[in-house]
Design an enzyme around this catalytic site. Structure first.
Site, PDB file in Angstrom:
ATOM      1  CD  GLU A   1      -5.078   6.664   1.455  1.00 44.34           C
ATOM      2  OE1 GLU A   1      -4.671   5.493   1.329  1.00 44.34           O
ATOM      3  OE2 GLU A   1      -4.381   7.563   1.953  1.00 44.34           O
TER       4      GLU A   1
ATOM      5  CG  HIS B   1       0.019   6.013  -0.784  1.00 41.96           C
ATOM      6  ND1 HIS B   1      -1.094   6.557  -1.373  1.00 41.96           N
ATOM      7  CD2 HIS B   1      -0.413   5.451   0.378  1.00 41.96           C
ATOM      8  CE1 HIS B   1      -2.152   6.330  -0.619  1.00 41.96           C
ATOM      9  NE2 HIS B   1      -1.770   5.651   0.440  1.00 41.96           N
TER      10      HIS B   1
ATOM     11  CE1 TYR C   1      -6.481   4.060   3.544  1.00 41.88           C
ATOM     12  CE2 TYR C   1      -8.430   5.433   3.734  1.00 41.88           C
ATOM     13  CZ  TYR C   1      -7.099   5.215   3.986  1.00 41.88           C
ATOM     14  OH  TYR C   1      -6.377   6.149   4.684  1.00 41.88           O
TER      15      TYR C   1
ATOM     16  CG  HIS D   1      -1.874   1.103   1.329  1.00 41.19           C
ATOM     17  ND1 HIS D   1      -3.220   0.950   1.074  1.00 41.19           N
ATOM     18  CD2 HIS D   1      -1.716   2.412   1.663  1.00 41.19           C
ATOM     19  CE1 HIS D   1      -3.840   2.114   1.228  1.00 41.19           C
ATOM     20  NE2 HIS D   1      -2.941   3.018   1.598  1.00 41.19           N
ATOM     21  CD  GLU D   2       1.640   3.438   3.677  1.00 44.09           C
ATOM     22  OE1 GLU D   2       1.871   4.583   3.256  1.00 44.09           O
ATOM     23  OE2 GLU D   2       0.547   3.126   4.180  1.00 44.09           O
TER      24      GLU D   2
END
EC number: 3.4.11.2
Length: 437
Positions: free
Chosen positions: A318, A299, A371, A295-296
């Site tokens: 998100e 980004h 999300y 997920h990070e």
């Protein structure tokens, strides 16, 4: 209601009406900071380079009241008049600056930095057991430097941080200079790609820096030595993750990627430009946080390179990062995106239908339903377009708006080029109605 005699300006963003400023566009921040770990004391000089967009008697910057301003100058002139109230540093230049003119502001300040209290908890500068971190989404940048704290305001940065020598200090961009002077070390970082203020960060702690991968994108880790073995296992598939996302999303948008693991536990991981920050609890030797690692990393494309211009479009960050979790699972031997989407849809149908994905409102913009529903929207689009067109769309999206500011309308307009059928029913159902399609 506006008080008599008080000038009213439209908020830049209705979700954060008191943040962001009119009358100029910042192109560069140069921050010279000194931080004492024991005592949590920050002193700094911020040099802000901007261009005016209109003639104004005054210009404002966002800056927390925890920091006291001692001197302000504008365009190299003698000290300028200023006021510092309610989180706004308002500066009055000695002479009017024409529209399109240079605005160079230097601010000297100091204090005990504290997080800014918000609807979403405390954001910004946070003192750790031994060190500090910065996690500013959405409006915490003003906790440590004067800024135009709005995601549509992107600039280059030079961040110099002087701190106690035993500690490692990290900021965004490339380390261009490190100077050790007995008990203090100065670290200077240059972030050339445009960056929103909330993505600017400093991480200070009893860390060591390790090289993780020599692939096309250099990858590093900054963490306490005690977590090294667990990190090697828990984050061990990051190189494959990077390869997968480059294939699906297009070229990685920055020079390198660094993961920080703090010595403290953190409730959630945090993204910054070129950097992701995890707590010691996310490094347990069991890969229990690998979903969050994906997920990070995602980004960096969706949020950091392509940054929303308005917080109502938070699903562009998100929803995409959440869908990247599902794509990583699908590409690494786990459940397929279809299987995860089916379960996510089942879970959401059991929850209240009170979130409008295309405009969730400030209270709900970081709700987990944003999300998951955002990820489901992308899966519905993928199902409609087919894999080849869907991933072509994602790669075109990241290429067209690289290092830029984006809106939902721009994404839906681009998607229309990848099919002969109207996507309007899909967008209406997923983005602009509360009921679950």
């Amino acid at each position: 209601m506006v008080k008599p005699g008080k000038f009213y300006e439209e908020p830049i963003d209705s979700y954060l009406p008191h943040v962001g400023n009119h009358g100029y566009r910042v192109s560069r921040y140069e921050l010279d900071l000194t931080y004492k770990v024991h005592g949590n004391r920050l002193s700094g000089k911020a040099s802000v380079t901007a261009v005016t967009t209109e003639i104004r008697a005054k210009f404002a910057f966002d800056l927390s009241q925890s920091l006291s301003v001692s001197k302000v100058s504008v365009n190299g002139a003698r000290p300028a008049k200023y006021t510092h109230q309610q989180g706004k540093l308002t500066i009055t230049p000695a002479h009017a600056i024409p529209a399109g003119g240079a605005l160079s502001v230097t601010v000297q300040y100091a204090g005990t930095p504290k997080p800014i209290r918000s609807l979403w908890g405390e954001v910004g500068w946070e003192e750790l057991t031994e060190g500090a971190l910065v996690a500013s989404q959405p409006n915490g940048a003003a906790s440590w430097f004067p800024c135009d704290d709005h995601p549509g305001s992107k600039a280059s940065y030079r961040i110099s941080i002087t701190t106690d020598s035993p500690y490692y200090a990290l900021a965004n961009g490339a380390l261009v200079r490190k100077q050790v002077r007995a008990s203090h070390t100065t670290w200077v970082y240059e972030q050339t790609e445009p960056m929103a203020s909330y993505l600017a960060t400093i991480q200070i702690g009893p860390y060591e820096r390790r090289h993780v991968d020599n692939g096309a994108v250099p990858m590093h880790a900054v963490l306490p030595q005690r977590l090294r073995t667990a990190f090697e296992h828990d984050f061990g598939r990051q190189p494959q993750m990077m390869e997968t996302f480059v294939r699906l999303f297009g070229p990685y948008p920055f020079e390198d990627y660094t993961v920080v693991v703090t010595d403290d536990e953190l409730e959630i991981p945090i993204e910054a430009q070129g950097i992701s920050v995890f707590g010691a609890n996310h490094c347990d030797g069991r890969r229990s946080a690998e979903r969050l690692v994906a997920h990070e990393l995602a980004h960096q494309w969706f949020g950091n390179s392509l940054t929303l211009g308005s917080w109502r479009d938070i699903w562009l960050h998100e929803g995409f990062a959440c869908y990247a979790e599902w794509l990583w699972s699908e590409n690494s031997g786990g459940p397929s995106a279809q299987e995860i989407a089916t379960q996510a849809h089942r879970n959401l149908t059991g929850l209240p239908y009170d979130v409008l994905l295309g405009d969730p409102g400030p209270e709900l913009m970081f709700d987990d339903r944003v999300y998951k529903r955002g990820a489901l929207t992308l899966h519905a689009l993928r199902t409609t377009l087919g894999d080849e067109a869907f991933f072509d769309l994602l790669r075109q999206w990241t290429a067209k708006h690289r290092h830029g500011t984006v809106t939902t309308e721009e994404f839906t307009d681009l998607a229309a080029h990848y099919t002969d059928r109207s996507l309007r029913p899909l967008w209406d159902a997923w983005l602009f109605q509360k009921a679950m399609p």
